[in-house]
Write a protein that holds these residues in place. Structure first.
Motif, PDB file in Angstrom:
ATOM      1  N   GLU A   1       0.920  -1.118   0.001  1.00  0.00           N
ATOM      2  CA  GLU A   1      -0.014   0.014   0.086  1.00  0.00           C
ATOM      3  C   GLU A   1       0.994   1.248  -0.050  1.00  0.00           C
ATOM      4  O   GLU A   1       0.868   2.051  -0.961  1.00  0.00           O
ATOM      5  N   VAL A   2       1.742   1.201   0.910  1.00  0.00           N
ATOM      6  CA  VAL A   2       2.472   2.444   1.193  1.00  0.00           C
ATOM      7  C   VAL A   2       3.198   3.029  -0.272  1.00  0.00           C
ATOM      8  O   VAL A   2       3.120   4.033  -0.478  1.00  0.00           O
ATOM      9  N   VAL A   3       4.061   2.009  -0.637  1.00  0.00           N
ATOM     10  CA  VAL A   3       4.840   2.368  -1.764  1.00  0.00           C
ATOM     11  C   VAL A   3       4.088   2.478  -3.098  1.00  0.00           C
ATOM     12  O   VAL A   3       4.307   3.732  -3.608  1.00  0.00           O
ATOM     13  N   PRO A   4       3.122   1.830  -3.591  1.00  0.00           N
ATOM     14  CA  PRO A   4       2.659   2.331  -4.726  1.00  0.00           C
ATOM     15  C   PRO A   4       1.470   3.408  -4.528  1.00  0.00           C
ATOM     16  O   PRO A   4       1.339   4.313  -5.480  1.00  0.00           O
ATOM     17  N   LEU A   5       1.121   3.616  -3.450  1.00  0.00           N
ATOM     18  CA  LEU A   5       0.125   4.959  -3.259  1.00  0.00           C
ATOM     19  C   LEU A   5       1.053   6.160  -3.377  1.00  0.00           C
ATOM     20  O   LEU A   5       0.547   6.945  -3.789  1.00  0.00           O
ATOM     21  N   ALA A   6       2.031   6.004  -2.689  1.00  0.00           N
ATOM     22  CA  ALA A   6       2.891   7.370  -3.004  1.00  0.00           C
ATOM     23  C   ALA A   6       3.607   7.545  -4.219  1.00  0.00           C
ATOM     24  O   ALA A   6       3.527   8.392  -4.851  1.00  0.00           O
ATOM     25  N   ALA A   7       3.715   6.289  -5.154  1.00  0.00           N
ATOM     26  CA  ALA A   7       4.133   6.348  -6.397  1.00  0.00           C
ATOM     27  C   ALA A   7       3.150   7.096  -7.305  1.00  0.00           C
ATOM     28  O   ALA A   7       3.280   7.881  -8.060  1.00  0.00           O
TER      29      ALA A   7
END
Lengths: 307, 415, 289
Positions: free
Chosen positions: B235-241
Motif C-alpha cells: 500500500e505505502v509504496v504504490p500509493l506514494a508512487a
C-alpha cells in the motif's frame, strides 16, 4: 529496635510495591470487564432495525472504546457465537496438552542435565537456548514447510491441525519448563536427598517423596507458564493450524472488521471461571492441610505454598 | 465420503431444474414399469440434460468451452461433496449467507457443511499456500495475491458451467489486469483508496483533491492531532508512487527512488501507520487526517454524522482500486462444492445481504439496484467512473519489484 | 528398577553427594528437539543459501548472496534499535518484577502460590484484548490519561509499558521459583552478626538468586528481540524492529531465502548472549548454589 523498624519498613515498602504492580496488571483487565457492558454507539443504535442491539454488525457498531451506556446482552451474544466458543475450547485443550507434555519432557531433561558433566550438558544447553532464540515467525514458517514436506514425502505426520499446533508449541514450552525447573533444582541443595539415601530409600522413592515435592513450585510454575504461552499464542498456530481455529486466530482476524464487546464478555467469563477455580482450589487445599499431619514439607498442600 | 453415495446421486444443478428431474424420474419409472432410482434414470439421459441445464452446448462430454483438457472439466458430473472449507477474513461475510447455503436443496441433500477458518492478512494466506497448505476449497485473496497465485499455478481454473449465476455479474468485472483470462477468480467485492480529514482542525487553503494533496497536508497538520497512512509494503509504496504520477506497479529504478525520497520527506508528518486499528479512533474523532478504504470511510462518516466534521475526498487523478475475489486453490479437496458456493454468492439476494453486512459494493447490477437509495447514490459506495477510470490495481508482478517495495517500506517505517 | 539403581553413583568421601539422574531421562526431549526443531531449522538453513526463484519458491543452490544482503545499513540499524528496545524492556521488567517476586517469596507463606496464580490470571485473557485495553488506558483522549495528563500512546513509552506488562509473568515465574527456595534464616543470621540489611541482601540473597534472575532476564530479553506485535499496536505501527523486518520478508515479500538468512543472522547474534549465560550459569552449578 532500629533493626526491627528497618525490617518493618522494608516489608511495608515491598508490600506497597506489590500492590502497585498488581494494580498495574489488573487495570487493563478492569477495562476489559467494564467494556464488556458497553453499548454500541447511539448513532448505530438509531440506525439499527432489529430489536437486540447486540446483533448489530461489527462494521456498524461505532466506537466501542468509549462508554456509550450499559447493556448486558453481549454475554448471551458471545456464548451464542460458536465461532468464538469453539475457538476458546480448542485453545484450552491444546494449551492443556501442550503444557503437560512439555513439563514432563522439561522435568526429565532438567533432572538429568543439572548434575551431568559440563561436557555432556553444553550441547544440550545450546539446543535448548536455540529454541528460545528463534523468532516465532521463523519457526512457524519453517515448521509449516517441515510438516507439509514430511507428510507428502514420507506420509509420516498428521495433517495440519490441532496436532501440528501442539507439536510446534511443545518445542518452546519444553525449553521453558526445563529452564524454570532447573533454576530451582540447582539451588535446592541435596542434603535431604542424601539423608534419604542414608536412611535406605531407593532412587525412585527418594525422587517421589523428597525431590519432586520440593520441586513442585517450579513444576507448577512451568505448567502455568506453558499453558499461558500456549493459550495466547498467535503466530505459530496461525501457520501450522490447517483449518483449525484457535482463539487468538479468530481475534486477530476479526480486527479488520472490528471486535465487538462480545469478545470482552467472553474474556470476562473466562476470568470469572478461573478466579472461582483458584479460590476453590485454595480453600480445598487449606482444608486438606489443616486436617492432615503437621509441618512436613510434603504433599500437594506444601506444593501450593500453604504453610 | 459416505457409502450411501451409491444410493443417492447428489446433483449440482440450478434449482429451476428440479421439476424437470422429477418429471424424468417419473417417466422412467413408467417406462420401466418399476421403481427406478434416480441414478439409473439419470444414467439414461442425465448427462445430456445436465449439459442442457447448464446452459451450454450439448456436445457430448465436451462441456462448455471445449478447450484443451482443463482440471475444471473433470468436475463435470461429479457429485456435490459434503464439506466446504472456506479460508477467509473473519467477519467478512454475513453469517446467514453460510446458513442459507447449507439449506439450499442440493446442498442440504448432500449434507453439505461449511467450515470456515481465518487469516488476518494476505501475506499469511500466501505464505500458507506457498508452504504447501492444502485443505482449503475457497480462499479470498486480494487482487495482488490473485495475480501471484495465478503465476505459480496455485489456483484452479473455474468451470463456469457450474456457476450459471456468473451472468449476474457486471461483465466489465470478469477479466482484470490481475487475471487477464478471467478464469481464476470471481470478484467478491471491491473498493478504492481515498482520504478524509477533520474539517474543524485541518483547514487547507485550497480544497485537497488528489492523493498528492493529502500527502502535502501531513507535515503541516501533524502537530494539531493524529495523522494516519495505510500500512503494508503493497500500500505505502504504490500509493506514494501514484501520488507522484507514476504507475502503481512501476519498477523503474528512478521512479522508485523518487518515491522513496518523497516518502521519507513526509515521514515526520505521520503519527500512525495502520490499516485497521485507526478506524475506531477515527470514529471517535481522534484522527484528523488519514487515508482509508471507501467502506471504512463510510463507517467513519456514519459514526460522526452528528458532529459532521469529516470531509471525505475521492481522489481525482491516480489512486488505488482493489478487489477481493473468490478463488479455488488448485488443491481444493471439494471443488464442486466450491463452485456451488461461488454460484450462491452471485445470487442477487445473497449479494444484497453481503453488501449490507460489509459495506463494499459488489458489481452485480440486479443487487445494486435493490440497495436503498441513499446507499446506491452515495458516491463513496458507488464510486463514479469519472474517478475509477484513473485508478489502478496494485499488483505483484514479480519478486524483484516486491522486494524493492518492501525495502522502501521498511526504510520508511524505520526512519 | 535395576537400571536406575546402577545409575546412582556411590558416595565419595568428603564431597557432597549428588545423586545423578540417569542420562536417558534426556532422551525424550532430545529426540523431540531433533525432529521438531532441528528439522525445521535444517529447512531454514537450506533456504538461507538458496536463491528466490519466484514468489515463495526457491532455487536450491549454494549461495551466500542472502547473507551479503543482510549486511546493509537498514538492517543493522534496525537490529541495534531492537537490542536497545529489548534491553530497556528487560531491565524495566526486572526492576518491576524482582521486588514483587521477592515480596511473594519472603513475606508470604500461606498464600504464596495464590499470589503467583493471581499474577498469571490476567494472561489468560487474550493478548489482543489486553493490549487494546492498554491502548484505551493510555490514550490521550481517554479517561485516565486525561485526568492524569498523560499523552504517551504511540510513543516508545507506550511500547515500553506494553512490553513490561506482557513479559512480566515470563520473568516472575523463574525468579520466584528460585527465590522461593532461599533460606531466609541466612539473612537473619547475617544481620544478627552485624551486617547491614542491604549488604545482606547484596551478598546473600542477590548472589544466591542470580541464576533465577539471569534465567528470567534472558527468558524475557530474547523473545523481546523478536517482538513486533506490541510495537505495532501500541506504537502505531511507527516502529520497525527485527521482528517486523522478518515478518515483512516472509509475508509481504514472500522471500524465504532472504527471510531465512535474516533469521539465522539474528539467531547467531542473540546466541552470543546465550553462550555467556551458559558459561555463567554452569559455573554456578558446578560449585554449588
Amino acid at each position: 529496635m532500629r533493626r526491627r523498624r528497618r525490617i518493618l519498613t522494608a516489608k511495608r515498602g515491598f508490600t506497597a510495591w506489590a500492590i502497585l504492580v498488581y494494580a498495574f496488571l489488573y487495570l487493563p483487565i478492569l477495562v476489559v470487564v467494564i467494556f464488556a457492558f458497553d453499548k454500541p454507539s447511539a448513532t448505530s443504535i438509531a440506525t439499527f432495525k432489529g430489536s437486540n442491539i447486540c446483533n448489530i454488525q461489527p462494521a456498524d457498531i461505532g466506537n466501542i472504546s468509549v462508554w456509550n451506556g450499559f447493556t448486558s446482552c453481549w454475554f448471551a451474544k458471545g456464548l451464542n457465537t460458536s465461532l468464538y466458543t469453539d475457538a476458546i475450547k480448542t485453545s484450552f485443550f491444546i494449551a492443556l496438552e501442550a503444557s503437560i507434555i512439555a513439563t514432563i519432557l522439561g522435568l526429565g531433561a532438567a533432572l538429568a542435565l543439572a548434575r551431568m558433566k559440563r561436557r555432556w550438558r553444553a550441547p544440550f544447553d545450546v539446543l535448548v537456548y536455540l529454541t528460545l532464540v528463534v523468532p516465532e515467525i521463523v519457526i512457524a514458517v519453517a515448521s509449516l514447510i517441515f510438516f507439509v514436506q514430511v507428510r507428502s514425502n514420507l506420509g509420516a505426520f498428521p495433517p495440519l491441525g490441532r496436532s501440528t499446533i501442539l507439536l510446534g508449541q511443545i518445542v518452546f514450552n519444553a525449553s521453558l519448563a526445563m529452564l524454570v525447573i532447573r533454576a530451582r533444582f540447582v539451588g535446592m541443595g541435596d542434603k535431604l536427598e542424601e539423608a534419604a539415601y542414608d536412611l535406605g530409600s531407593g532412587p525412585v522413592s527418594t525422587f517421589r517423596q523428597v525431590t519432586l515435592p520440593r520441586l513442585m513450585p517450579a513444576v507448577i510454575a512451568a505448567l502455568l507458564l506453558s499453558f499461558t504461552f500456549s493459550f495466547d499464542d498467535y503466530v505459530l498456530p496461525a501457520f501450522t493450524n490447517g483449518t483449525t481455529s484457535t482463539w487468538p486466530i479468530v481475534l486477530y482476524s476479526a480486527v479488520r472488521f472490528g471486535i465487538t464487546p462480545a469478545v470482552n464478555a467472553l474474556a470476562t467469563l473466562m476470568l470469572l471461571v478461573t478466579l472461582i477455580l483458584i479460590v476453590a482450589v485454595a480453600i480445598l487445599l487449606r482444608r486438606s492441610r489443616v486436617e492432615g499431619p503437621g509441618q512436613e514439607e510434603h504433599g500437594l498442600g506444601a506444593a501450593f505454598g500453604l504453610g | 465420503m459416505k457409502d450411501d453415495r451409491n444410493e443417492h446421486l447428489n446433483i449440482l444443478a440450478p434449482r429451476s431444474m428440479r421439476p424437470k428431474f422429477d418429471y424424468l424420474h417419473r417417466e422412467v419409472q413408467d417406462l420401466a414399469g418399476m421403481r427406478v432410482n434416480r441414478r439409473a434414470a439419470l444414467g439414461i439421459g442425465g448427462l445430456a440434460l445436465l449439459a442442457a441445464a447448464c446452459g451450454g452446448s450439448t456436445n457430448a462430454g465436451g462441456g462448455g468451452g471445449g478447450a484443451a483438457s482443463q482440471p475444471a472439466d473433470a468436475l463435470k458430473g461429479k457429485p456435490l461433496e459434503d464439506q466446504l472449507v472456506i479460508y477467509n477474513w473473519s467477519e467478512y461475510d454475513d453469517p446467514s449467507t453460510y446458513k442459507k447455503f447449507e439449506e439450499l436443496p442440493a446442498e442440504s441433500a448432500a449434507g453439505l457443511k461449511t467450515h470456515e477458518t481465518y487469516y488476518s492478512s494476505n501475506d499469511e494466506l500466501l505464505a500458507k499456500l506457498h508452504a504447501g497448505g492444502t485443505g482449503y476449497d475457497i480462499v479470498v485473496p486480494s487482487q495482488n495475491a490473485v495475480g501471484e497465485l495465478i503465476q505459480e499455478g496455485g489456483l484452479m481454473k473455474l468451470d463456469f458451467n457450474l456457476i450459471p449465476n456468473i451472468k449476474n455479474l457486471d461483465p466489465k468485472f470478469r477479466k482484470a489486469s490481475f487475471d487477464p483470462t478471467g478464469e481464476f477468480h470471481v470478484i467478491k467485492d471491491f473498493g478504492i483508496t481515498m482520504f478524509f480529514y477533520q474539517n474543524t482542525v485541518v483547514k487547507p487553503s485550497t480544497e485537497p483533491k488528489t492523493m498528492k494533496d493529502f500527502y502535502n497536508l501531513l507535515n503541516a497538520n501533524v502537530s494539531k492531532g493524529r495523522t494516519n497512512v495505510l500500512d503494508g509494503a503493497e500500500e505505502v509504496v504504490p500509493l506514494a508512487a501514484m501520488a507522484l504520477g507514476y504507475s502503481a506497479n512501476t519498477d523503474d529504478q528512478a521512479e522508485l527512488d523518487d518515491t522513496q525520497k518523497f516518502l521519507l520527506s513526509i515521514r515526520k508528518g505521520v503519527t500512525t501507520i495502520s490499516s485497521f486499528g485507526y478506524i475506531n479512533d477515527a470514529s471517535a474523532g481522534k484522527i484528523i487526517l488519514s487515508q482509508g478504504w471507501n467502506g471504512d470511510v463510510r463507517r467513519i462518516l456514519k459514526a460522526r454524522k452528528k458532529e459532521g466534521d469529516i470531509t471525505a475526498v475521492l481522489p481525482t487523478e491516480k489512486s488505488e482500486v482493489w478487489a477481493d475475489s473468490w478463488c479455488v486453490p488448485a488443491t481444493a479437496p471439494h471443488p464442486v462444492a466450491a463452485h456451488a458456493w461461488i454460484n450462491w454468492l452471485l445470487e442477487p439476494t445473497t449479494a444484497v445481504t453481503e453488501m449490507e453486512y460489509h459495506s463494499y459494493p459488489i458489481p452485480i447490477p440486479a443487487a445494486l439496484d435493490q440497495m436503498p437509495a441513499e446507499t446506491k447514490n452515495d458516491p463513496i459506495f458507488n464510486v463514479p467512473s469519472t474517478y475509477t477510470d484513473n485508478y489502478e490495481y496494485i499488483l505483484n508482478p514479480n519478486p524483484q519489484l516486491v522486494n524493492a517495495r518492501t525495502k522502501i517500506y521498511q526504510q520508511f517505517k524505520a526512519a | 528398577m535395576a537400571a536406575v539403581a546402577t545409575a546412582v553413583k556411590p558416595r565419595k568421601s568428603g564431597r557432597s553427594f549428588a545423586p545423578k539422574y540417569p542420562k536417558w531421562l534426556t532422551l525424550p526431549s532430545l529426540l523431540y528437539y531433533s525432529i521438531f526443531f532441528l528439522g525445521p531449522m535444517a529447512i531454514l538453513a537450506v533456504f538461507s543459501v538458496s536463491i528466490q526463484s519466484g514468489f515463495g519458491s526457491v532455487e536450491y543452490t549454494f549461495s551466500t548472496s542472502q547473507f551479503a544482503q543482510v549486511n546493509d545499513s537498514l538492517y543493522i540499524t534496525v537490529f541495534e534499535r531492537t537490542l536497545l528496545m529489548a534491553a530497556t524492556g528487560s531491565l524495566l521488567t526486572i526492576a518491576v518484577g524482582y521486588p514483587l517476586a521477592y515480596w511473594m517469596a519472603r513475606y508470604l507463606s500461606t498464600y504464596k502460590m495464590l499470589a503467583l496464580l493471581v499474577i498469571i490470571v490476567p494472561f489468560w485473557t487474550s493478548f489482543l484484548i489486553r493490549t487494546y485495553a492498554l491502548k484505551i488506558i493510555l490514550d490521550s483522549h481517554g479517561y485516565l490519561a486525561q485526568d492524569l495528563g498523560i499523552n504517551i500512546l504511540y510513543t516508545k513509552y507506550a511500547v515500553g509499558i506494553g512490553l513490561v506488562y506482557n513479559y512480566l509473568p515470563l520473568f516472575i515465574l523463574p525468579v520466584f521459583a528460585s527465590l522461593e527456595r532461599m533460606d531466609w534464616t541466612l539473612i537473619e543470621a547475617a544481620t544478627d552478626l552485624g551486617a547491614k540489611p542491604f549488604t545482606a541482601f547484596k551478598d546473600i540473597t542477590l548472589r544466591l538468586t542470580m541464576p533465577g534472575v539471569v534465567t528470567g532476564g534472558l527468558l524475557v530479553f530474547i523473545p523481546m528481540c523478536g517482538e513486533y506485535i506490541i510495537p505495532n499496536i501500541l506504537g502505531g505501527g511507527k516502529f520497525e524492529f527485527v521482528g517486523n523486518i522478518i515478518g515483512d520478508t516472509f509475508g509481504d515479500a514472500q522471500n524465504w531465502p532472504f527471510g531465512s538468512a535474516l533469521s539465522i543472522s539474528l539467531m547467531a547474534a542473540l546466541s552470543v548472549f546465550v553462550v555467556i549465560y551458559i558459561m555463567f550459569a554452569t559455573r554456578e552449578e558446578q560449585f554449588g548454589a
